[in-house]
Design a protein around this motif. Structure first.
Motif, mmCIF file in Angstrom:
data_model
loop_
_atom_site.group_PDB
_atom_site.id
_atom_site.type_symbol
_atom_site.label_atom_id
_atom_site.label_comp_id
_atom_site.label_asym_id
_atom_site.label_seq_id
_atom_site.Cartn_x
_atom_site.Cartn_y
_atom_site.Cartn_z
ATOM 1 N N THR A 79 0.952 -1.224 -0.141
ATOM 2 C CA THR A 79 0.089 0.070 0.074
ATOM 3 C C THR A 79 0.771 1.397 0.090
ATOM 4 N N VAL A 80 0.277 2.332 -0.167
ATOM 5 C CA VAL A 80 1.113 3.496 -0.088
ATOM 6 C C VAL A 80 1.874 3.977 1.365
ATOM 7 N N ALA A 81 1.357 3.063 2.273
ATOM 8 C CA ALA A 81 1.819 3.096 3.677
ATOM 9 C C ALA A 81 3.502 2.716 3.608
ATOM 10 N N ASP A 82 3.451 1.419 2.514
ATOM 11 C CA ASP A 82 4.833 1.017 2.400
ATOM 12 C C ASP A 82 5.708 1.898 1.543
ATOM 13 N N LEU A 83 4.959 2.615 0.634
ATOM 14 C CA LEU A 83 5.590 3.435 -0.390
ATOM 15 C C LEU A 83 6.252 4.718 0.316
ATOM 16 N N ALA A 84 5.292 5.228 1.246
ATOM 17 C CA ALA A 84 5.752 6.332 2.054
ATOM 18 C C ALA A 84 7.094 6.074 2.900
ATOM 19 N N LEU A 85 6.937 4.784 3.416
ATOM 20 C CA LEU A 85 8.125 4.400 4.415
ATOM 21 C C LEU A 85 9.309 3.955 3.817
ATOM 22 N N TYR A 86 9.198 3.442 2.589
ATOM 23 C CA TYR A 86 10.456 2.757 1.876
ATOM 24 C C TYR A 86 11.836 3.769 1.530
ATOM 25 N N PRO A 87 11.491 4.817 0.932
ATOM 26 C CA PRO A 87 12.667 5.720 0.456
ATOM 27 C C PRO A 87 13.652 6.040 1.799
ATOM 28 N N HIS A 88 13.139 6.568 2.716
ATOM 29 C CA HIS A 88 14.005 6.978 3.778
ATOM 30 C C HIS A 88 14.504 6.064 4.710
ATOM 31 N N THR A 89 13.887 4.733 4.668
ATOM 32 C CA THR A 89 14.151 3.492 5.399
ATOM 33 C C THR A 89 15.618 3.127 4.558
ATOM 34 N N LEU A 90 15.343 2.756 3.012
ATOM 35 C CA LEU A 90 16.126 2.526 2.279
ATOM 36 C C LEU A 90 17.618 3.317 2.353
ATOM 37 N N LEU A 91 17.472 4.577 2.540
ATOM 38 C CA LEU A 91 18.374 5.601 2.568
ATOM 39 C C LEU A 91 19.082 5.628 3.901
ATOM 40 N N ALA A 92 18.469 5.163 4.922
ATOM 41 C CA ALA A 92 19.053 5.296 6.276
ATOM 42 C C ALA A 92 20.614 5.193 6.553
ATOM 43 N N PRO A 93 20.980 4.076 5.745
ATOM 44 C CA PRO A 93 22.609 3.905 6.118
ATOM 45 C C PRO A 93 23.377 5.270 5.369
ATOM 46 N N GLU A 94 22.655 5.740 4.565
ATOM 47 C CA GLU A 94 23.572 7.134 4.180
ATOM 48 C C GLU A 94 23.434 8.267 5.388
ATOM 49 N N GLY A 95 22.662 8.189 6.284
ATOM 50 C CA GLY A 95 22.556 8.756 7.434
ATOM 51 C C GLY A 95 23.403 8.149 8.621
ATOM 52 N N ASP A 96 24.160 7.306 8.243
ATOM 53 C CA ASP A 96 24.934 6.535 9.332
ATOM 54 C C ASP A 96 24.073 5.489 10.137
ATOM 55 N N PHE A 97 22.706 5.314 9.782
ATOM 56 C CA PHE A 97 22.189 4.275 10.386
ATOM 57 C C PHE A 97 22.585 2.832 10.062
ATOM 58 N N ASP A 98 22.523 1.915 11.075
ATOM 59 C CA ASP A 98 23.093 0.458 10.692
ATOM 60 C C ASP A 98 21.836 -0.052 10.795
ATOM 61 N N LEU A 99 21.262 -0.816 9.937
ATOM 62 C CA LEU A 99 20.080 -1.705 9.690
ATOM 63 C C LEU A 99 20.271 -3.015 9.951
ATOM 64 N N ALA A 100 21.497 -3.737 10.247
ATOM 65 C CA ALA A 100 21.919 -4.703 10.513
ATOM 66 C C ALA A 100 21.106 -5.267 11.725
ATOM 67 N N PRO A 101 20.775 -4.978 12.958
ATOM 68 C CA PRO A 101 19.746 -5.274 14.030
ATOM 69 C C PRO A 101 18.549 -5.471 13.513
ATOM 70 N N PHE A 102 18.070 -5.009 12.162
ATOM 71 C CA PHE A 102 16.476 -4.925 12.324
ATOM 72 C C PHE A 102 16.184 -5.653 10.939
#
Lengths: 208, 208
Positions: free
Chosen positions: A157-180
């Motif tokens: 749904t558009v909920a996924d589309l709204a959350l996808y880009p900034h989550t995908l890009l989070a590592p560019e903001g030094d976030f480590d997605l490994a634990p998630f």
């Protein structure tokens, strides 16, 4: 034709481009280079006095602003928005979460660290706060996605589309997605959907 | 009956109470004292793992979260949400603006200065940023309201209800509304609508 004023590196603009791709809607894309001040020209400010992208211009000239409002507009009455009132409320819940809890920390960290290349030292306090807020949002997503394939219901749904880009890009903001684990599996699931396009996708019709 | 988990001093909870008043919907109100940790009890966390108010529980037990998503849910197919797709996009645009640009600065300044009574000194940098963001949002509202009675169209919508509480409460966060003539006139206009209730309104049915 739909006209999208977009900045290629913007996660908020990517949301709209993703929705347009899924819905197979033709559009003209106008790249606005915010680092060159193209969002501050008299022409652009006449379209949006706030000087922000993305903006979607409809065929009659109407301008729509705010990425998530544009997503909902485009996807109403399609499979990307639930047909039921309660499902729509759930979708909006995650879209408001995105704008209030998720994007502020994650996108600001990425913008400062990656786009501006400002480093941590000049704004240590802000970066620390963005990281804390961003990790808080990722933890909420991780918990919600336990046992779920998508944020609402059984399909994209558009909920996924709204959350996808900034989550995908989070590592560019030094976030480590490994634990998630659930978040990473969900990112892969969204990217595997028919109609998905990567961030560097260029539509067939592209403004000169 | 609808059951609202609410904190009386919360602007986000007041939004939902206002919408319920306008729609003349009966509800039971359960006061959650966040300063007494009532949003951190096992019972409340079972309803909402994020520990936030407001929450609306429907008659079948379904829980809805995020104030603006609740507003849209309650008001769909009423005069508070435009019947047209473009009008709905405009309403959502201002509701996302509220959660991304307006509430973060204004509500955090009020929470820290008025509710926590933390003062400016301990968090000078944060307070300065909240003030800057909040005044920026007020300036955008002031410009948009020039020549307009309401945020979208010619009558009250959930966009007005979403923006009203934190704007009304902004002076408690040390914001000076004196320079914002259009905003002050709009606040008075919203408060003069039939069905409006003040923040200290208590519904007829109130949980023991």
């Amino acid at each position: 034709m739909l006209k999208l004023y977009s900045t290629r590196s913007s996660g908020n603009a990517y949301k709209v481009r993703l929705a347009l791709a899924h819905l197979r809607l033709a559009f003209t894309e106008i790249e606005i280079d915010i680092f060159a001040g193209e969002n501050r020209t008299p022409e652009f400010l006449a379209l949006n006095p706030e000087g922000r992208v993305p903006l979607l211009q409809l065929e009659d000239g109407t301008i729509l602003a705010e990425s998530n409002a544009i997503l909902f507009y485009l996807a109403e009455d399609t499979g990307l928005v639930p047909a039921g009132r309660r499902g729509r409320a759930e979708v909006l819940r995650w879209m408001f979460f995105e704008q209030n809890n998720h994007e502020p920390g994650i996108a600001q960290a990425r913008f400062w660290l990656r786009e501006v290349r400002g480093g941590r030292e000049l704004r240590t306090h802000d970066v620390d706060r963005w990281m804390e807020e961003g990790y808080g949002a990722l933890a909420i997503m991780e918990r919600h996605l336990a046992g779920r394939a998508f944020f609402v219901g059984e399909s994209l749904t558009v909920a996924d589309l709204a959350l996808y880009p900034h989550t995908l890009l989070a590592p560019e903001g030094d976030f480590d997605l490994a634990p998630f684990d659930n978040v990473r599996a969900w990112l892969n699931r969204v990217a595997a959907q028919p109609g998905h396009m990567p961030m560097d996708w260029r539509p067939l019709r592209y403004a000169a």
